[in-house]
Enzyme design. Sequence first.
Site, PDB file in Angstrom:
ATOM      1  N   CYS A  54      10.458  47.006  -3.871  1.00 42.66           N
ATOM      2  CA  CYS A  54      10.279  45.346  -3.569  1.00 42.66           C
ATOM      3  C   CYS A  54       9.641  44.751  -4.771  1.00 42.66           C
ATOM      4  O   CYS A  54      10.279  44.525  -6.005  1.00 42.66           O
ATOM      5  CB  CYS A  54       9.392  44.937  -2.559  1.00 42.66           C
ATOM      6  SG  CYS A  54       9.774  43.303  -1.921  1.00 42.66           S
ATOM      7  N   ARG A  60      11.931  33.014   2.850  1.00 49.16           N
ATOM      8  CA  ARG A  60      11.547  34.607   2.698  1.00 49.16           C
ATOM      9  C   ARG A  60      12.761  35.273   3.565  1.00 49.16           C
ATOM     10  O   ARG A  60      12.772  34.842   4.622  1.00 49.16           O
ATOM     11  CB  ARG A  60      10.214  34.932   3.058  1.00 49.16           C
ATOM     12  CG  ARG A  60       9.053  34.156   2.037  1.00 49.16           C
ATOM     13  CD  ARG A  60       7.637  34.716   2.363  1.00 49.16           C
ATOM     14  NE  ARG A  60       7.463  36.120   2.140  1.00 49.16           N
ATOM     15  CZ  ARG A  60       7.173  36.595   0.823  1.00 49.16           C
ATOM     16  NH1 ARG A  60       7.260  35.590  -0.351  1.00 49.16           N
ATOM     17  NH2 ARG A  60       7.368  37.675   0.405  1.00 49.16           N
ATOM     18  N   HIS A  95      10.426  48.367   2.875  1.00 50.20           N
ATOM     19  CA  HIS A  95       9.014  48.700   3.180  1.00 50.20           C
ATOM     20  C   HIS A  95       9.051  49.504   4.422  1.00 50.20           C
ATOM     21  O   HIS A  95      10.109  49.864   4.796  1.00 50.20           O
ATOM     22  CB  HIS A  95       8.133  47.547   3.270  1.00 50.20           C
ATOM     23  CG  HIS A  95       7.757  46.783   2.144  1.00 50.20           C
ATOM     24  ND1 HIS A  95       6.982  47.141   1.359  1.00 50.20           N
ATOM     25  CD2 HIS A  95       8.348  45.668   1.584  1.00 50.20           C
ATOM     26  CE1 HIS A  95       6.959  46.185   0.110  1.00 50.20           C
ATOM     27  NE2 HIS A  95       7.705  45.034   0.371  1.00 50.20           N
TER      28      HIS A  95
HETATM   29  N1  GLN Z   1       6.367  38.907  -4.425  1.00 52.06           N
HETATM   30  C1  GLN Z   1       8.005  39.435  -4.397  1.00 52.06           C
HETATM   31  C2  GLN Z   1       8.697  38.592  -3.564  1.00 52.06           C
HETATM   32  O1  GLN Z   1       8.056  37.682  -2.722  1.00 52.06           O
HETATM   33  C3  GLN Z   1       7.822  40.855  -3.739  1.00 52.06           C
HETATM   34  C4  GLN Z   1       7.200  40.982  -2.578  1.00 52.06           C
HETATM   35  C5  GLN Z   1       7.055  42.437  -1.918  1.00 52.06           C
HETATM   36  O2  GLN Z   1       6.946  43.353  -2.808  1.00 52.06           O
HETATM   37  N2  GLN Z   1       7.178  42.549  -0.658  1.00 52.06           N
HETATM   38  O3  GLN Z   1       9.875  38.692  -3.592  1.00 52.06           O
END
Ligand code: GLN
Length: 213
Positions: free
Chosen positions: A97, A131, A197
Amino acid sequence: MKDCSLRVGHLYPDHMNLYGDRGNLMAFVYRAGLRGITVEVEQLQPGDPVARGRYDFFFFGGGQDNEQEQIYEDFLSRKGQDLARELDDGAACLAVCGGYQLLGRSYEVYGGKKIPGLGWMDVWTEAGSTRAIGNILIESTLDGRVVELAGFENHGGRTFLGEGVTPLGRVVIGSGNNGQDGTEGALVKSVVGTYLHGPVLPKNSALTDWLLA
Ligand code: GLN
């Protein structure tokens, strides 16, 4: 059996560690141990260099935009060139990520600010208006074997792959790189970038073993 040991560089363990990402190293160490391979993990904190030829494997976890902003200057000025050389020379790496985004060219966060990345992978990331959150399942081919990889994604960034960059897999369920082209992650040499993740390695021993190999 011949003694075998591996050394791991854990990039920014205090800044880049979301949703149990640290568990990836536990799985890596555990499955190495099943093969009689000992693993030494070293933390690479802000200010620390990446010493030439010292590491077999790097782990770079995910982070909030804020944390990515805190470390990117150190990453580029202190570690980037040496890390790139190690990856060019065949060191393995799992970048999840936020770590994946920073191996790419840049990450344009919400509001237009661009966080520059290492550009080691020809991928770039732009913040979306929503998101991408939820469980994700992808189909990947590792050493010619088709495997399903499961995980959990939570990212605002949408990542796009340059021409010739191989995705880690095809999305079966979830969003993946950008929610549009069906790709998830990137696979360049022995480096895996992914949005999975979970943490990803304890759930997907095929990927752990591929990285160990
Ligand atoms: N901050 C980055 C995003 O929101 C990565 C997020 C993450 O590592 N889960 O895309």
